[in-house]
Write a protein that holds these residues in place. Structure first.
Motif, PDB file in Angstrom:
ATOM      1  N   MET A  12      83.642  81.451  15.264  1.00  9.08           N
ATOM      2  CA  MET A  12      84.176  82.635  14.749  1.00  9.08           C
ATOM      3  C   MET A  12      83.467  83.585  14.111  1.00  9.08           C
ATOM      4  O   MET A  12      83.432  84.873  14.124  1.00  9.08           O
ATOM      5  N   SER A  28      84.637  82.504  23.503  1.00 12.88           N
ATOM      6  CA  SER A  28      86.027  82.030  23.487  1.00 12.88           C
ATOM      7  C   SER A  28      86.091  80.891  24.712  1.00 12.88           C
ATOM      8  O   SER A  28      86.816  79.976  24.495  1.00 12.88           O
ATOM      9  N   VAL A  34      89.531  82.179  18.527  1.00 14.40           N
ATOM     10  CA  VAL A  34      88.487  82.871  18.668  1.00 14.40           C
ATOM     11  C   VAL A  34      88.665  84.029  19.804  1.00 14.40           C
ATOM     12  O   VAL A  34      87.813  85.109  20.056  1.00 14.40           O
ATOM     13  N   SER A  49      83.589  75.404  14.895  1.00 17.72           N
ATOM     14  CA  SER A  49      84.693  76.376  15.076  1.00 17.72           C
ATOM     15  C   SER A  49      84.456  77.805  14.166  1.00 17.72           C
ATOM     16  O   SER A  49      84.376  78.468  14.600  1.00 17.72           O
ATOM     17  N   GLU A  74      84.775  77.892  23.002  1.00 20.38           N
ATOM     18  CA  GLU A  74      85.917  77.289  22.163  1.00 20.38           C
ATOM     19  C   GLU A  74      87.030  76.813  22.793  1.00 20.38           C
ATOM     20  O   GLU A  74      87.544  75.551  22.238  1.00 20.38           O
TER      21      GLU A  74
END
Length: 409
Positions: free
Chosen positions: A59, A84, A97, A55, A87
């Motif tokens: 990011m 995104s 994100v 993660s 994620e």
């Protein structure tokens, strides 16, 4: 300039640095948000969960993409949206994100047109929200999923609003610049028209009076020894003509003074009411002039009155200078309906048009008359008469429009 405004100007001068600072701030917000648990037993709880390394990588990639958001906004949006989506599918618990995609969508909306914003915005909202609802571990109706839909809509709307405001400000600036250019062009046009008008007045005054002075001086020199009385009379006419020339020149040049300069002595602009006086000056110079008028009771605008006077003055001056000896000139002023017609003819035996009459060689006599008459929406015809002599015929409107009056004065 205040400190805030100076800082803003520096940031605008270095957009890449501004985007890098924005990316760093977004990364800090995403990392901080990944430690928050919105559904803890005591509500929003800090430090209950920690982001996994994958993660953090997502990011970092999403924030890094924002550095290039001005150069390639659609590419950055596609990259942030893809991160995104990844994620949403793999993150557990999910990290925010999607914030990168919202900022990228704002950038695209602020740099493109409204239909494109609608298409890209709807596609982004559908893909991100649909992926989160379908593939995410949370229930599809969780507030995190609905928040993605809301934030992407806000990003697209805010970007479109900023784009509209920029377009509005740009249109106002362009309109102001166009108005300024129009004012400058109008000022230059008026200056050119005023210079032309003053040049015509100076030519008329100088040509008329200098011609009379030249003739009377020649007469005085010719009869000085044999007829001193006639020579004195001729010199008196020279003095009178030169004084009149100085008065008219002073009145014309007085128009060039600045508003703060001492007021110059002026006299009313000449008109047809001084036609007999004008004819008398030519008679004193030896030119036989007959005047016939059929315009009694006609009140002419100042511009038309002055133009009529100048046409007659210039025509008689040309007769005096170029028509030869023992010439006779006739002047007629006739009111014909809404117009007034002015005719000056002579029976001189002069040859073709002299340079002063606007012929080859380049004088400004007829040219100046034509400009005066044309400026008032009138017509001027000139040319030799059958059997000898020359004819000048001008037709002027009795009433003029305001624009024509300004052009003719």
């Amino acid at each position: 300039m205040s400190t805030f405004e100076r800082a803003r100007c520096r940031l605008r001068a270095h957009p890449l640095a501004l985007d890098a600072a924005l990316a760093a701030g977004v990364l800090a917000c995403m990392v901080a948000g990944s430690f928050v648990e919105p559904h803890g037993p005591d509500g929003v709880t800090w430090g209950v969960r920690t982001p996994d390394p994958f993660s953090l990588v997502l990011m970092t990639l999403g924030a890094a993409a924002l550095v290039l958001r001005r150069r390639a906004p659609r590419t950055v949006l596609a990259l942030a949206g893809g991160i995104s989506v990844v994620e949403s599918v793999t993150g557990d618990p999910r990290t925010p994100v999607a914030m990168c995609a919202v900022i990228a969508l704002y950038t695209v909306a602020s740099t493109t047109d409204r239909p494109t914003t609608w298409r890209i915005g709807l596609l982004t909202m559908t893909v991100l929200t649909g992926t989160a609802m379908i593939a995410g571990p949370l229930p599809w109706y969780a507030q995190e999923n609905l928040a993605i839909f809301a934030w992407t809509g806000i990003g697209a709307t805010a970007g479109d609003a900023v784009r509209s405001r920029r377009a509005f400000v740009r249109a106002i600036r362009e309109r102001a610049e166009r108005a300024e250019r129009t004012r400058e062009e109008e000022a230059r046009r008026r200056v050119a028209e005023e210079r032309l008008r003053i040049a015509r007045d100076l030519h008329d005054v100088v040509a008329h009076h200098i011609a009379l002075v030249n003739v009377q001086a020649g007469v005085a020199a010719h009869v000085m020894d044999k007829r001193p009385d006639q020579a004195k009379e001729a010199l008196a006419h020279v003095r009178e003509a030169s004084r009149s020339a100085l008065d008219e020149l002073r009145a014309t040049v007085g128009l060039l003074r600045q508003s703060g300069d001492p007021e110059a002595p002026t006299e009313p602009a000449p008109g047809l009411d001084r036609l007999d006086e004008l004819a008398g000056t030519f008679r004193n110079a030896g030119l036989r002039v007959e005047v016939a008028r059929a315009d009694q009771g006609t009140e002419l605008p100042a511009a038309v009155d002055l133009a009529a006077y100048r046409v007659i003055q210039e025509a008689l001056t040309n007769v005096q200078k170029h028509a030869g000896a023992d010439v006779r000139a006739e002047v007629s002023v006739v009111r014909v309906g809404p117009r007034i017609e002015i005719t000056v003819i002579d029976d001189g035996a002069g040859g073709g048009p002299d340079p002063a009459l606007g012929g080859p060689g380049g004088g400004h006599g007829l040219l100046g008359m034509r400009e005066r008459v044309t400026a008032l929406r009138g017509t001027l015809t000139t040319g030799p008469r059958y059997g000898g002599g020359f004819r000048v015929h001008a037709i002027l409107p009795v009433k003029t429009r305001p624009s024509a009056a300004r052009d003719g004065t």
